[in-house]
Design an enzyme around this catalytic site. Structure first.
Site, PDB file in Angstrom:
ATOM      1  CB  CYS A 232      -0.967  -0.027   1.187  1.00  0.00           C
ATOM      2  SG  CYS A 232      -0.183  -0.170   2.810  1.00  0.00           S
ATOM      3  NE  ARG A 237      -3.593   2.637   2.608  1.00  0.00           N
ATOM      4  CZ  ARG A 237      -3.566   3.515   1.597  1.00  0.00           C
ATOM      5  NH1 ARG A 237      -4.674   3.801   0.932  1.00  0.00           N
ATOM      6  NH2 ARG A 237      -2.429   4.100   1.249  1.00  0.00           N
TER       7      ARG A 237
END
Length: 305
Positions: A232, A237
């Site tokens: 990410c 994430r």
């Protein structure tokens, strides 16, 4: 892990780690939960957003009584990546029995289960940690995998980041060959954060995980038997997507921890949809904003006289 499974884990005295900031932990936490504060902040360098030196991580976790070698349930707020980052951190530093309670403190309280309040009560322990290279890849290792048909790369960022329209490093764009599946797509309602901000929903229930068949459909184009690299902006994430993929039975999932922050700042690394961050234009906008602030402050000072 669902709420009933967490209840069973507590009965077995499994280690429970709350990765939220101290103030949230003090308001309410699962009985007996441990805390080192905001895990993603305290375990990582603020600029590079990579892990602190292993010795420092050992001191932080040890002071909080958190042992990667123990069976552990990690939780935070419902649906957010923070608990998955905690899981990834424990696995990176040697843990093998780490699960996430995705529903978090909200799910626990919604079930009417007891919580505790106040600061964490730690029994410090001495830790000697060593990184587990099997769960992560470096920038150089990613570069060696670009174009390799035996490796699939998942970009867990937003479509705008993937397209190079939202630039958060020296360059925008994405790793060539990567597939863009934003991590919010794992939720039953991927737009929940926006709806909460707009106050069109009153709680975070939309951030619950999709049912397994829907998650399988979401990742149907990926091969569970291939090596899967997830990235990410800084690995946060990505850690949630990696955790979901492993839950679905993917056999060899690795988090690219430095992610686009590391890749985008390496100017000789090949990039798709490449865009360049214009530092001069940003400085100009900042200067203009500062001029407006200075003018407003002068006007405010004048009205007070």
């Amino acid at each position: 892990m669902d709420t009933a499974q967490v209840q069973d884990a507590l009965k077995r005295s499994v280690q429970v780690w709350d990765v939220r900031p101290d103030k949230d932990f003090a308001k309410a936490h699962l009985p007996g939960a441990l805390s080192a504060g905001d895990a993603a902040a305290v375990l990582r360098d603020a600029n590079a957003e990579d892990f602190l030196p292993t010795e420092e991580v050992a001191k932080i976790l040890g002071a909080a009584g958190i042992d990667p070698g123990r069976e552990t349930v990690v939780y935070g707020s419902r649906g957010t990546w923070n608990a998955y980052f905690g899981r990834y951190a424990l696995r990176y530093f040697g843990g093998t029995r780490v699960t996430v309670y995705h529903e978090g403190i909200e799910g626990w309280q919604a079930a009417g289960l007891p919580v505790e309040a106040g600061a964490a009560k730690a029994t410090p322990i001495a830790l000697a940690l060593a990184p587990n290279a099997a769960v992560a890849v470096s920038t150089q290792e990613v570069l060696a995998r670009v174009g390799n048909k035996d490796v699939q790369i998942v970009d867990a960022r937003t479509p705008k980041e993937f397209a190079g329209a939202d630039i958060r490093a020296l360059r925008g764009g994405h790793i060539p060959g990567a597939v863009n599946i934003p991590y919010e797509m794992n939720w039953s309602d991927p737009e929940t954060l926006q709806k909460l901000a707009q106050k069109t929903v009153g709680d975070s229930r939309g951030m619950s995980l999709k049912p397994t068949p829907e998650l399988q459909a979401l990742y149907a184009k990926l091969d569970p038997n291939k090596e899967t690299v997830v990235y990410c902006q800084s690995g946060a994430r990505a850690s949630e997507t990696a955790g979901v993929l492993e839950q679905l039975g993917f056999r060899n999932v690795k988090v690219y921890d430095s992610s686009w922050l590391g890749y985008g700042n390496k100017l000789d690394a090949p990039a798709a949809n490449e865009t360049i961050f214009n530092v001069g234009a940003l400085n100009g906008r900042i200067a203009a904003m500062q001029k407006r602030i200075d003018t407003l402050e002068k006007e405010l000072a004048a009205t007070r006289k």
